[in-house]
Structure formats: C-alpha cells, structure tokens
Motif scaffolding. Sequence first.
Motif, short mmCIF file in Angstrom:
data_model
loop_
_atom_site.label_atom_id
_atom_site.label_comp_id
_atom_site.label_asym_id
_atom_site.label_seq_id
_atom_site.Cartn_x
_atom_site.Cartn_y
_atom_site.Cartn_z
N ILE A 109 46.73 43.27 49.73
CA ILE A 109 47.07 44.34 48.78
C ILE A 109 47.21 43.65 47.43
O ILE A 109 47.76 42.55 47.35
CB ILE A 109 48.40 45.03 49.15
CG1 ILE A 109 48.39 45.57 50.58
CG2 ILE A 109 48.75 46.12 48.13
CD1 ILE A 109 47.43 46.71 50.81
N GLU A 110 46.68 44.28 46.39
CA GLU A 110 46.86 43.75 45.04
C GLU A 110 47.60 44.78 44.22
O GLU A 110 47.11 45.90 44.03
CB GLU A 110 45.50 43.45 44.40
CG GLU A 110 44.75 42.38 45.14
CD GLU A 110 43.43 42.03 44.50
OE1 GLU A 110 42.70 41.25 45.11
OE2 GLU A 110 43.12 42.55 43.40
N LEU A 111 48.76 44.40 43.74
CA LEU A 111 49.49 45.26 42.82
C LEU A 111 49.00 44.95 41.42
O LEU A 111 48.99 43.78 41.00
CB LEU A 111 51.00 45.00 42.93
CG LEU A 111 51.60 45.15 44.33
CD1 LEU A 111 53.09 44.81 44.29
CD2 LEU A 111 51.38 46.55 44.89
N VAL B 262 35.12 52.05 44.18
CA VAL B 262 34.79 51.03 45.19
C VAL B 262 34.37 49.75 44.46
O VAL B 262 33.51 49.78 43.57
CB VAL B 262 33.65 51.51 46.11
CG1 VAL B 262 33.18 50.38 47.03
CG2 VAL B 262 34.11 52.72 46.94
N GLU B 263 34.99 48.65 44.84
CA GLU B 263 34.60 47.33 44.35
C GLU B 263 33.86 46.62 45.49
O GLU B 263 34.28 46.71 46.64
CB GLU B 263 35.87 46.54 43.97
CG GLU B 263 35.58 45.12 43.48
CD GLU B 263 36.87 44.36 43.12
OE1 GLU B 263 37.95 44.72 43.59
OE2 GLU B 263 36.75 43.36 42.36
N LEU B 264 32.79 45.95 45.15
CA LEU B 264 32.11 45.09 46.13
C LEU B 264 32.30 43.64 45.66
O LEU B 264 32.18 43.35 44.48
CB LEU B 264 30.61 45.41 46.20
CG LEU B 264 30.24 46.82 46.66
CD1 LEU B 264 28.72 46.97 46.67
CD2 LEU B 264 30.82 47.15 48.02
N HIS C 203 44.21 52.42 43.22
CA HIS C 203 43.24 52.35 42.12
C HIS C 203 41.83 52.11 42.63
O HIS C 203 40.89 52.75 42.19
CB HIS C 203 43.67 51.24 41.15
CG HIS C 203 42.79 51.12 39.95
ND1 HIS C 203 41.76 50.20 39.88
CD2 HIS C 203 42.75 51.83 38.80
CE1 HIS C 203 41.14 50.34 38.71
NE2 HIS C 203 41.73 51.32 38.04
N HIS C 204 41.67 51.16 43.55
CA HIS C 204 40.35 50.93 44.15
C HIS C 204 40.49 50.22 45.48
O HIS C 204 41.56 49.69 45.80
CB HIS C 204 39.42 50.15 43.21
CG HIS C 204 39.84 48.73 42.91
ND1 HIS C 204 40.60 48.39 41.83
CD2 HIS C 204 39.59 47.57 43.57
CE1 HIS C 204 40.79 47.08 41.82
NE2 HIS C 204 40.20 46.55 42.86
N ILE C 205 39.39 50.25 46.24
CA ILE C 205 39.32 49.47 47.47
C ILE C 205 38.13 48.53 47.35
O ILE C 205 37.15 48.84 46.66
CB ILE C 205 39.21 50.35 48.73
CG1 ILE C 205 38.01 51.28 48.65
CG2 ILE C 205 40.48 51.16 48.94
CD1 ILE C 205 37.86 52.14 49.88
N ASN D 85 38.33 43.74 51.82
CA ASN D 85 38.91 42.55 51.18
C ASN D 85 40.30 42.83 50.64
O ASN D 85 41.22 42.06 50.83
CB ASN D 85 37.98 42.04 50.08
CG ASN D 85 38.48 40.75 49.47
OD1 ASN D 85 39.26 40.78 48.53
ND2 ASN D 85 38.07 39.62 50.03
N HIS D 86 40.43 43.95 49.91
CA HIS D 86 41.77 44.33 49.43
C HIS D 86 41.81 45.81 49.05
O HIS D 86 40.78 46.43 48.83
CB HIS D 86 42.24 43.48 48.26
CG HIS D 86 41.38 43.54 47.03
ND1 HIS D 86 40.32 42.69 46.82
CD2 HIS D 86 41.42 44.34 45.94
CE1 HIS D 86 39.75 42.97 45.65
NE2 HIS D 86 40.40 43.98 45.10
N VAL D 87 43.03 46.30 48.98
CA VAL D 87 43.33 47.60 48.40
C VAL D 87 44.15 47.30 47.15
O VAL D 87 45.13 46.55 47.21
CB VAL D 87 44.15 48.48 49.37
CG1 VAL D 87 44.54 49.79 48.71
CG2 VAL D 87 43.36 48.73 50.66
CO CO Z 1 39.91 44.46 43.15
#
Ligand code: CO
Length: 134
Positions: free
Chosen positions: A53-55, A129-131, A78-80, A6-8
């Motif tokens: 991508i999320e800054l 890891v984020e779900l 920071h997370h994926i 979904n995002h990095v």
């Molecule tokens: Co996130």
Amino acid sequence: MIGRLNHVAIAVPDLEAASAQYRDMLGAEVGAPQDEPDHGVTVVFITLPNTKIELLHPLGEGSPITGFLEKNPAGGIHHICYEVEDIRAAAERLASAGARVLGNGEPKIGAHGKPVLFLHPKDFTGTLVELEEI
Ligand code: CO
C-alpha cells in the motif's frame, strides 16, 4: 498480460495519522515518509505479505494529487498498479485497443525507479491504472 498487483495507492490528507492507523490499528509494516519531488508527492510504503500500500500526500505546488484530495477530502484510493513484463509492448497493445495512455504515451521512471505509465480512468471502469515494468 498483467501480472501481480504491485500496489494500491491511497491519497491521504494526513500522512502521520494514516501511517499510525496502518501501524497501530492494523499492525502493518509501515516505512518512513519519503519525499518524491519529481512526482510531487510524499510517500509512505506499507509492506503487506502479498502486495504494498502506498500512502500519498501532496508535496510542493502543483502536486498531481492536490485536485484529487480537494474532491475527496477524507482521502481515497487514487490508483492501482499492475506489473507487466514489457511496458512498451503493453502500451502498444493498449493503444491499439483504444485505451488512452496518459501524458505523451511514453513510459516514465516511477517512484520505484522502474518504467511506469498510467491509463485513463474513463477507459478502466473509473479506476486510474498504473502499469509498472518488473
Ligand atoms: Co503508484
């Protein structure tokens, strides 16, 4: 079980500079900064053809990424975030396999208004890891 990436999320010390780099050097579609007071971050969403991508930049006192930026002053991944269809089923499966779900183990509403949870980086080769339920 996991679906699309979904995002990095990348924590950055200077949101404006990082946004300009993605927009001007990399030619990406970069959104406006959005304050997420519930999550203690200001976020810039960057839309790529196949993911986002999320800054992330700290917002307010006690932001969850302040410590990360102290350890990584130049910024860093920071997370994926992976998509799952049923976050409660995913949480149960992971917990029974011995993975640690952060917090109280209950999904929370994330930055996109969908249920999310985070898994301990020590259980996933050093990666937070984020779900996210999609
Ligand atoms: Co996130």
